[in-house]
Motif scaffolding. Structure first.
Motif, PDB file in Angstrom:
ATOM      1  N   VAL A  72     -35.037  -1.436 -19.195  1.00  0.00           N
ATOM      2  CA  VAL A  72     -34.151  -1.837 -20.292  1.00  0.00           C
ATOM      3  C   VAL A  72     -33.584  -3.225 -20.032  1.00  0.00           C
ATOM      4  CG1 VAL A  72     -32.003  -1.310 -21.497  1.00  0.00           C
ATOM      5  CG2 VAL A  72     -33.588   0.532 -20.926  1.00  0.00           C
ATOM      6  N   THR A  74     -34.932  -5.524 -18.276  1.00  0.00           N
ATOM      7  CA  THR A  74     -36.041  -6.463 -18.454  1.00  0.00           C
ATOM      8  C   THR A  74     -36.215  -6.819 -19.917  1.00  0.00           C
ATOM      9  OG1 THR A  74     -37.210  -5.663 -16.493  1.00  0.00           O
ATOM     10  CG2 THR A  74     -38.532  -6.774 -18.171  1.00  0.00           C
ATOM     11  N   GLU A  75     -36.154  -5.823 -20.780  1.00  0.00           N
ATOM     12  CA  GLU A  75     -36.291  -6.083 -22.217  1.00  0.00           C
ATOM     13  C   GLU A  75     -35.151  -6.963 -22.723  1.00  0.00           C
ATOM     14  OE1 GLU A  75     -37.822  -6.184 -26.012  1.00  0.00           O
ATOM     15  OE2 GLU A  75     -38.761  -5.556 -24.126  1.00  0.00           O
ATOM     16  N   LEU A  78     -36.007 -10.516 -21.685  1.00  0.00           N
ATOM     17  CA  LEU A  78     -37.093 -11.068 -22.488  1.00  0.00           C
ATOM     18  C   LEU A  78     -36.604 -11.489 -23.871  1.00  0.00           C
ATOM     19  CD1 LEU A  78     -39.936  -8.581 -21.495  1.00  0.00           C
ATOM     20  CD2 LEU A  78     -39.810 -11.017 -20.923  1.00  0.00           C
ATOM     21  N   ARG A  79     -35.727 -10.695 -24.455  1.00  0.00           N
ATOM     22  CA  ARG A  79     -35.199 -11.063 -25.775  1.00  0.00           C
ATOM     23  C   ARG A  79     -34.271 -12.264 -25.689  1.00  0.00           C
ATOM     24  NH1 ARG A  79     -34.569  -5.879 -29.765  1.00  0.00           N
ATOM     25  NH2 ARG A  79     -36.385  -4.700 -29.007  1.00  0.00           N
TER      26      ARG A  79
END
Length: 245
Positions: A72, A74-75, A78-79
């Protein structure tokens, strides 16, 4: 030889603008200075990008604490990186470790790939690695432009000998940027003794609240705050320019 680069760690848009006015070469924008820094808000990044004339790098760090991230987190990173690209930032500041204290090269590759054309600084997760020379080779292999480090010590001054060794190891493959505890009184000596061509400081000062009314039972909600001071940045710039080439 080109002059040394002064990067100012800025915890708000106001700090970033003060740093620019004081003569900074580059901004690292973040939030939550007291907790080591986290990613700033969309609004802060957008306004900083609109108003700065110097390069803007944004810290990508979803929370305080360690540098071991789950799926989570990591996401989220990335965003945030996608947002920085959309807003036209010049670069990002990232870093991640595995549970054994090694550079998490798989995750870092993913974050760097998401950055695309943006520049990349590896942040002080590096200093938490268990073997700095090995970690440096991993960061170089990732293709980062620079690594921010205090030589694995609480301050760059305490870690100056390690920083000098890292600079020698990196050679012309990557820049080692000294940071932590740097002020006008020691920046010139640190630049000379470590060989670092890039130096990182916050140049912070206390800003006194203009509130005429304060509720003493609500400590921390309306108190004074910390902000980059333009005159301190100017003093850092002058001292750095006067350092031995």
């Amino acid at each position: 030889m080109p002059r040394r680069t002064l990067e100012i760690a800025s915890n708000s848009v106001a700090s970033a603008l003060a740093a620019q006015n004081g003569g900074a070469d580059r901004i690292e924008l973040f939030d939550n200075l007291a907790e080591g820094g986290t990613t700033p808000s969309y609004g802060s990044i957008a306004i900083a990008r609109e108003r700065l004339r110097i390069p803007l790098f944004v810290l990508i760090r979803p929370r305080p604490g360690d540098f071991l991230y789950d799926a989570v987190e990591t996401e989220v990173m990335l965003r945030d990186i996608a947002q920085c690209r959309q807003l036209g930032c010049d670069g990002i500041v990232v870093g991640a470790l595995d549970a054994e204290g090694n550079i998490d090269t798989a995750l870092c590759r993913e974050l760097i790939a998401a950055a695309g054309p943006l520049g990349v600084t590896f942040h002080r997760a590096f200093d938490a690695a268990r073997d700095l020379p090995v970690a440096l080779e991993h960061v170089i292999a990732l293709g980062c432009q620079r690594v921010l480090s205090s030589g694995g010590h609480a301050s760059a001054e305490a870690g100056s000998a390690v920083l000098a060794s890292l600079v020698a190891q990196a050679g012309d493959r990557m820049s080692v940027m000294a940071g932590a505890g740097i002020g006008p009184g020691n920046i010139a000596t640190l630049a000379t003794t470590t060989g670092c061509r890039e130096l990182h400081a916050s140049a912070k000062a206390i800003r006194v609240s203009g509130m005429g009314h304060r509720n003493p039972d609500l400590r921390g909600l309306d108190n004074d705050w910390t902000q980059t001071d333009a005159s301190t940045v100017a003093a850092l710039r002058a001292a750095l320019d006067a350092a031995t080439p």
